[in-house]
Design an enzyme around this catalytic site. Structure first.
Site, PDB file in Angstrom:
ATOM      1  N   GLU A 215      22.622 -92.103 -52.768  1.00 43.34           N
ATOM      2  CA  GLU A 215      23.573 -92.076 -53.884  1.00 43.34           C
ATOM      3  C   GLU A 215      24.375 -93.377 -53.911  1.00 43.34           C
ATOM      4  O   GLU A 215      24.747 -93.908 -52.866  1.00 43.34           O
ATOM      5  CB  GLU A 215      24.511 -90.882 -53.671  1.00 43.34           C
ATOM      6  CG  GLU A 215      25.688 -90.765 -54.616  1.00 43.34           C
ATOM      7  CD  GLU A 215      26.632 -89.642 -54.204  1.00 43.34           C
ATOM      8  OE1 GLU A 215      27.347 -89.120 -55.079  1.00 43.34           O
ATOM      9  OE2 GLU A 215      26.668 -89.287 -52.991  1.00 43.34           O
TER      10      GLU A 215
ATOM     11  N   LYS B  25      24.354 -86.766 -61.974  1.00 42.66           N
ATOM     12  CA  LYS B  25      24.949 -85.756 -61.103  1.00 42.66           C
ATOM     13  C   LYS B  25      25.776 -84.751 -61.896  1.00 42.66           C
ATOM     14  O   LYS B  25      26.665 -85.134 -62.668  1.00 42.66           O
ATOM     15  CB  LYS B  25      25.802 -86.451 -60.047  1.00 42.66           C
ATOM     16  CG  LYS B  25      26.370 -85.536 -58.957  1.00 42.66           C
ATOM     17  CD  LYS B  25      27.064 -86.385 -57.914  1.00 42.66           C
ATOM     18  CE  LYS B  25      27.660 -85.588 -56.774  1.00 42.66           C
ATOM     19  NZ  LYS B  25      28.302 -86.469 -55.772  1.00 42.66           N
TER      20      LYS B  25
ATOM     21  N   CYS C 264      23.656 -85.580 -53.925  1.00 39.72           N
ATOM     22  CA  CYS C 264      24.728 -85.192 -53.007  1.00 39.72           C
ATOM     23  C   CYS C 264      25.191 -83.757 -53.184  1.00 39.72           C
ATOM     24  O   CYS C 264      24.517 -82.828 -52.783  1.00 39.72           O
ATOM     25  CB  CYS C 264      25.897 -86.187 -53.129  1.00 39.72           C
ATOM     26  SG  CYS C 264      27.039 -86.115 -51.713  1.00 39.72           S
TER      27      CYS C 264
END
Length: 611
Positions: free
Chosen positions: A47, A127, A183
Site C-alpha cells: 500500500e 480502498k 490493508c
C-alpha cells in the site's frame, strides 16, 4: 494441465519523509528485478508504495501534502513510470499501491494491476474500508491514522478480474481469477466474500500496519509495545489465513515495514497463503525482501466445490442484515434498570385518571428497502420524489430511486407511452428485484408495470394513484384529482372506475399542462393553475385532493395553502411508500392463487424467457 503461477510479494522496508522519489523508485525496481530473477510472473507491492506512510501526519502545507499523491497516468508519470517500464521490459505483471489524485481532484488510496504483455493497467482498486479518523488525537505522542482526512472511500467496488498469459487457459477453468484489496479491507469478511462470490483464486493485498498505536486500536496506552506489535502481526496473519480458507483461494500480502523516520513502526509479516489457510511463504525480515511461491490454482477447486460451494450452501434469505444495517442494533433487553426518577414517580397517584393501556414495538432489526420505480426516462422526476420523501421516512425504511432506461419515453401521456415504458422498466427491474422488499410505481395511472411486477414478483407492489385513492377514501367523504393534461383527465376517470371508487369521486379536473411542463414552465404559473383547479374541485364537493402526477410531488404545500387547512391534499408517492412499509411490517406478500400467478414457467417452456 496444472495451473501453476509463481507469485512474489515485494516487502518494502522503511521509507522516510526525507527520502527522494528517485531513491525509493530505485529500491522498488531492484526488488522487481530480484523477484524476476527467482522466476516470478506476478509481483505484489505494498500500500502507498512510493512514499512514507503520510496519513500518520497532519499536514498544513497543501503543496507538501500534494507531493505524496500521484497525478495523471501512473504508468507514464515522471516519478513512477520507471517501474512500469521495467515490468514491461522484464515481462512481469505487477500490482502496486499508491495515493491517487484524480483529474477532478478526488483523492483515493488505490492500487493497480499492470499487465506486462499488454503494457497497460488491467484493473484498478480503491480502498473502501478507510480506518482511523479525520482529526488527529490530542496526545502529542499518539500515532495517528488520518486516512479519512486525506482519502475518499473507494468507489470501484470489489471486482474480480481474469488475467491472461499467466497459465494456459483450460475449458474447465479459463484464465486465472484475481482480486485486490488494500490493508484494512483484509479485516472485513465482506471484502473477501464479494471476491469469493466471483470465483476469485488469488487475492492481492498490500498493507501498512503500525506495530504500536494504542489510541487507534482503542487499547490502553500502558500496553507493552513488543506485545502490541506481536498482536498486530497475529491479527494480520489470522485474517489472511481465515479468509483464504473460507473463500478457497490463495492470498498474497506485501508489507511496508520498519521504522519510518526512525520512530514510526510498521510491522512486516508478508505472506503467501494457500486455499487451505496454511502459510506457504512468509517474510523473515523487516527490510526490503522478496518472498515467492508456486501457487497451483487447481488446489482452490476442492474448497469451492465442497465446503464452500456457495451455490449449494449459502442461504441469502437470512443475510439481509449485512446490507441493510451498518452500526450495531442490539436485541431488546430482557430486564430494565429503572432510573431514580422512575422509582420516585411510582409513588405518585393522580386521582380521576385511568391509564390507557399501550404496547411498544421492539427495536428496529431490519431496514425495509422500497424501490421507487419511475417508468419514464426523466430522472429529475425520480430525484424530486426522493427529496420530498426524505424527511418523512422512519428509521427502518430506505427508498431507492429507479428511472427507466431508454427506450422508455421521457413522459407517459398515452397508452403507447404506458406500454413502452412498462416493457423497458420491467426488463431492468426484475433482475434486481431480490434486493428490495416492495415496489412503488411512480406514475399516476393504472400503469401496466404494476400488473407486470405483481405477476413476476412476490413482494408487495402498488402504484401511486391507487395508494393516493386508498388514503383519500380513508380521510374524507369525496375526493378530487388534479390532473395534468386534458387527455389524462379521461384516463384517470377510467382508472377510478376500475378501482371501484367512482361513487366517492367528486371529479377529475385537468391543468391543461403536459407532464414535462410541470418543470419547464415558470413555477409560479404552474402553482397558480393547480391552485385554481384545486379550488374548483373543492367547490364541487371534494374534501380530499390527490395530486395526479409524480411530477407534482414538490407542489403539495402550495396546493394546501390554496385550498385551506380543512381540505386534505394527498401525494401518491408519500402515501404509497408508507402503505408499502406497513404491508412489509405485517409480513405480507403478493397472493399467487388467482390473477397474479406468474407466467414465467410457461414462457420458459415456450423458450421465451428472454425478456
Amino acid at each position: 494441465m496444472a495451473r501453476i503461477i509463481r507469485i512474489a510479494a515485494a516487502q518494502v522496508g522503511a521509507i522516510h519523509r526525507k527520502d527522494t522519489r528517485r531513491d525509493t523508485l530505485s529500491r522498488l525496481i531492484r526488488l522487481l528485478e530480484d523477484a524476476v530473477s527467482k522466476g516470478a510472473q506476478v509481483v505484489l507491492f505494498p500500500e502507498c508504495t512510493f512514499t512514507t506512510f503520510f496519513p500518520r501526519h497532519l499536514f498544513t502545507d497543501e503543496a507538501e501534502l500534494d507531493s505524496f499523491f500521484e497525478h495523471g497516468d501512473i504508468t507514464t508519470a515522471d516519478t513512477t513510470h520507471g517501474i512500469f517500464d521495467k515490468a514491461k521490459e522484464l515481462g512481469v505483471d505487477m500490482c502496486i499501491g499508491f495515493a491517487e489524485a484524480t483529474d477532478d481532484d478526488e483523492h483515493y488510496n488505490a492500487c493497480v494491476y499492470y499487465h506486462a504483455k499488454m503494457g497497460s493497467i488491467l484493473s484498478k482498486y480503491r480502498k473502501i474500508h478507510l480506518p482511523g479518523d479525520v482529526e488527529p488525537f490530542p496526545e502529542p505522542d499518539a500515532v495517528n491514522q488520518l486516512e479519512k482526512r486525506y482519502f475518499k472511500p473507494g468507489n470501484l467496488g470489489f471486482k474480480a478480474f481474469r488475467v491472461p498469459d499467466l497459465t494456459d487457459a483450460t475449458a474447465d477453468s479459463g484464465e486465472p481469477i484475481f482480486g485486490m484489496m488494500i490493508c484494512n479491507d483484509r479485516r472485513w469478511a465482506e471484502s473477501w466474500r464479494c471476491l469469493g462470490l466471483q470465483g476469485v483464486e488469488v487475492v492481492l493485498t498490500g498493507y501498512n500496519t503500525p506495530g504500536w498505536a494504542p489510541q487507534m486500536w482503542g487499547s490502553s496506552g500502558d500496553q507493552d509495545p513488543k506485545e502490541a506489535r506481536e498482536e498486530a502481526i497475529f491479527h494480520h496473519k489470522l485474517v489472511m489465513k481465515a479468509h483464504s480458507y473460507t473463500n478457497a483461494c490463495f492470498s498474497v500480502s506485501a508489507a511496508r515495514c520498519g521504522l519510518d523516520d526512525g520512530k514510526y513502526d510498521l510491522v512486516g509479516g508478508s505472506t503467501i497463503i494457500g486455499p487451505n489457510g496454511k502459510i506457504i511463504a512468509e517474510s523473515k525480515t523487516e527490510e526490503d525482501e522478496i518472498i515467492i511461491a508456486d501457487c497451483d490454482l487447481d488446489l482452490c477447486s476442492p474448497g469451492k466445490k465442497r465446503t464452500f460451494d456457495f451455490g449449494r450452501h449459502r442461504r441469502v434469505e437470512h443475510y439481509s442484515i449485512l446490507t441493510s444495517q451498518t452500526g450495531v442494533i442490539e436485541p431488546p433487553r430482557l430486564s430494565k434498570i429503572s432510573s431514580k426518577s422512575e422509582v420516585r414517580n411510582r409513588d405518585v397517584h393522580i386521582t380521576g385518571f385511568t391509564p390507557i393501556k399501550s404496547v411498544s414495538g421492539t427495536a428496529i432489526t431490519k431496514t425495509i428497502r422500497i424501490l421507487l420505480c419511475n417508468p419514464n426516462a426523466t430522472e429529475f422526476m425520480t430525484n424530486a420524489c426522493l427529496e420530498m420523501l426524505k424527511p418523512t421516512l422512519p428509521a427502518d425504511v430506505s427508498v431507492y430511486g429507479f428511472t427507466a432506461p431508454k427506450p422508455a419515453p421521457s413522459a407517459i401521456e398515452g397508452n403507447f407511452d404506458n406500454i413502452m415504458s412498462a416493457a423497458a422498466a420491467a426488463r431492468a427491474i426484475v433482475p434486481i428485484a431480490n434486493g428490495y422488499d416492495a415496489f412503488l410505481v411512480a406514475c399516476y395511472s393504472d400503469h401496466a408495470l404494476i400488473k407486470m411486477l405483481r405477476e413476476e414478483l412476490n413482494q408487495p407492489i402498488i402504484g401511486i394513484m391507487e395508494a393516493s385513492l386508498l388514503a383519500a377514501r380513508t380521510l374524507g367523504g369525496r375526493f378530487g384529482i388534479i390532473a395534468t393534461s386534458r387527455r389524462s383527465k379521461f384516463t384517470l376517470e377510467d382508472s377510478v372506475k376500475h378501482y371501484g371508487l367512482d361513487s366517492f369521486c367528486a371529479g377529475v379536473k385537468d391543468c391543461d399542462l403536459g407532464v414535462l411542463e410541470l418543470e419547464s414552465k415558470p413555477e409560479k404559473e404552474v402553482l397558480a393553475i393547480m391552485g385554481d383547479v384545486g379550488k374548483k374541485l373543492v367547490e364541487d364537493g371534494a374534501d380530499v385532493l390527490t395530486l395526479g402526477c409524480a411530477g407534482m410531488t414538490s407542489m403539495k404545500a402550495a396546493i394546501e395553502e390554496a385550498v385551506g387547512a380543512d381540505v386534505q391534499v394527498v401525494d401518491g408517492v408519500m402515501a404509497g411508500v408508507h402503505h408499502l412499509a406497513g404491508l412489509c411490517r405485517m409480513g405480507m406478500k403478493m397472493a399467487k392463487k388467482g390473477m397474479y400467478q406468474s407466467s414465467a414457467a410457461q414462457r420458459k417452456i415456450r423458450a421465451q424467457d428472454w425478456y
